[in-house]
Enzyme design. Sequence first.
Site, PDB file in Angstrom:
ATOM      1  N   GLN A  39       0.761  -1.159  -0.024  1.00  0.00           N
ATOM      2  CA  GLN A  39       0.004   0.073   0.132  1.00  0.00           C
ATOM      3  C   GLN A  39       0.899   1.257   0.007  1.00  0.00           C
ATOM      4  O   GLN A  39       1.956   1.177   0.623  1.00  0.00           O
ATOM      5  CB  GLN A  39      -0.727   0.006   1.228  1.00  0.00           C
ATOM      6  CG  GLN A  39      -1.755  -1.034   1.532  1.00  0.00           C
ATOM      7  CD  GLN A  39      -2.517  -0.982   2.801  1.00  0.00           C
ATOM      8  OE1 GLN A  39      -2.866  -0.119   3.403  1.00  0.00           O
ATOM      9  NE2 GLN A  39      -2.088  -2.157   3.491  1.00  0.00           N
TER      10      GLN A  39
HETATM   11  N1  LIG Z   1      -6.644 -14.828  -9.560  1.00  0.00           N
HETATM   12  C1  LIG Z   1      -5.637 -14.867  -8.697  1.00  0.00           C
HETATM   13  N2  LIG Z   1      -5.967 -14.120  -7.619  1.00  0.00           N
HETATM   14  C2  LIG Z   1      -4.711 -13.766  -6.927  1.00  0.00           C
HETATM   15  C3  LIG Z   1      -3.354 -14.377  -7.327  1.00  0.00           C
HETATM   16  N3  LIG Z   1      -2.591 -14.065  -6.222  1.00  0.00           N
HETATM   17  C4  LIG Z   1      -3.300 -13.329  -5.341  1.00  0.00           C
HETATM   18  N4  LIG Z   1      -4.670 -13.151  -5.713  1.00  0.00           N
HETATM   19  C5  LIG Z   1      -5.652 -12.376  -5.036  1.00  0.00           C
HETATM   20  O1  LIG Z   1      -5.187 -11.007  -4.873  1.00  0.00           O
HETATM   21  C6  LIG Z   1      -5.804 -10.604  -3.823  1.00  0.00           C
HETATM   22  C7  LIG Z   1      -4.367  -9.779  -3.187  1.00  0.00           C
HETATM   23  O2  LIG Z   1      -3.407 -10.749  -2.779  1.00  0.00           O
HETATM   24  P1  LIG Z   1      -2.336 -10.413  -1.589  1.00  0.00           P
HETATM   25  O3  LIG Z   1      -1.554 -11.803  -1.533  1.00  0.00           O
HETATM   26  O4  LIG Z   1      -2.990 -10.225  -0.338  1.00  0.00           O
HETATM   27  O5  LIG Z   1      -1.611  -9.135  -2.122  1.00  0.00           O
HETATM   28  P2  LIG Z   1      -0.490  -8.631  -1.569  1.00  0.00           P
HETATM   29  O6  LIG Z   1       0.553  -8.241  -2.689  1.00  0.00           O
HETATM   30  O7  LIG Z   1       0.316  -9.399  -0.412  1.00  0.00           O
HETATM   31  O8  LIG Z   1      -0.912  -7.112  -1.046  1.00  0.00           O
HETATM   32  P3  LIG Z   1      -0.517  -6.160   0.068  1.00  0.00           P
HETATM   33  O9  LIG Z   1      -0.108  -7.098   1.406  1.00  0.00           O
HETATM   34  O10 LIG Z   1      -1.473  -5.197   0.369  1.00  0.00           O
HETATM   35  O11 LIG Z   1       0.577  -5.533  -0.387  1.00  0.00           O
HETATM   36  C8  LIG Z   1      -6.143 -11.687  -3.073  1.00  0.00           C
HETATM   37  O12 LIG Z   1      -7.667 -11.667  -2.993  1.00  0.00           O
HETATM   38  C9  LIG Z   1      -5.725 -12.800  -3.698  1.00  0.00           C
HETATM   39  O13 LIG Z   1      -6.648 -13.878  -3.231  1.00  0.00           O
HETATM   40  C10 LIG Z   1      -3.367 -15.046  -8.478  1.00  0.00           C
HETATM   41  O14 LIG Z   1      -2.394 -15.550  -8.805  1.00  0.00           O
HETATM   42  N5  LIG Z   1      -4.584 -15.186  -9.185  1.00  0.00           N
END
Ligand SMILES: Nc1nc2c(ncn2[C@@H]2O[C@H](COP(=O)(O)OP(=O)(O)OP(=O)(O)O)[C@@H](O)[C@H]2O)c(=O)[nH]1
Length: 152
Positions: A39
């Site tokens: 974020q």
């Molecule tokens: N379809 C799909 N959805 C995904 C994939 N990877 C993550 N998501 C979805 O994307 C959203 C964000 O994923 P996170 O892993 O929380 O993202 P992050 O990069 O850790 O985000 P921050 O912690 O806010 O920086 C979630 O709803 C996941 O389920 C993927 O490979 N395919």
Amino acid sequence: MLGLDNAGKTTIVKKIMNEDVNTASSSKQLSMRGDVGGQKTLRSYWRNYFEKTDALIWVVDATDRLRIDDCRDELHGLLQEERLSGASLLVFANKTDVQGCMDETEILQGLQLKAIRSHRWHVLRCSAITGENLREGLAWVVEDAKARLFLY
Ligand SMILES: Nc1nc2c(ncn2[C@@H]2O[C@H](COP(=O)(O)OP(=O)(O)OP(=O)(O)O)[C@@H](O)[C@H]2O)c(=O)[nH]1
Ligand SMILES: [Mg+2]
């Protein structure tokens, strides 16, 4: 492992650790297992987070065309960082299980990867949900960093 919020970093870590990728993350900020929240308010902390680093995994949401410029700016800014000099850069184009997501050409152009001469980089499409290419990506960074370590 860094990248904008919602890119899928925490989900990738969970998948690699064989955890259930469908349960919500306990923390949106800092996971001690290798990924930091993306974020806007957290991005200034990225620089406190690493010491001299051998490998950076940059996670891009391949479905997020609206923020590809923001993503490019954050990446190129980060690569100026002294402690990342010489690090191997793996770009994970994540969420490629989703129909209509950006293809490799769009990612290459959107992130201006070919302009990067300061780091050895490699781009791979992947999915944290299906697990596609996650192990291959890790294998690449490990091999690339290892090859460099032997040069010193
Ligand atoms: N379809 C799909 N959805 C995904 C994939 N990877 C993550 N998501 C979805 O994307 C959203 C964000 O994923 P996170 O892993 O929380 O993202 P992050 O990069 O850790 O985000 P921050 O912690 O806010 O920086 C979630 O709803 C996941 O389920 C993927 O490979 N395919
Ligand atoms: Mg996260």
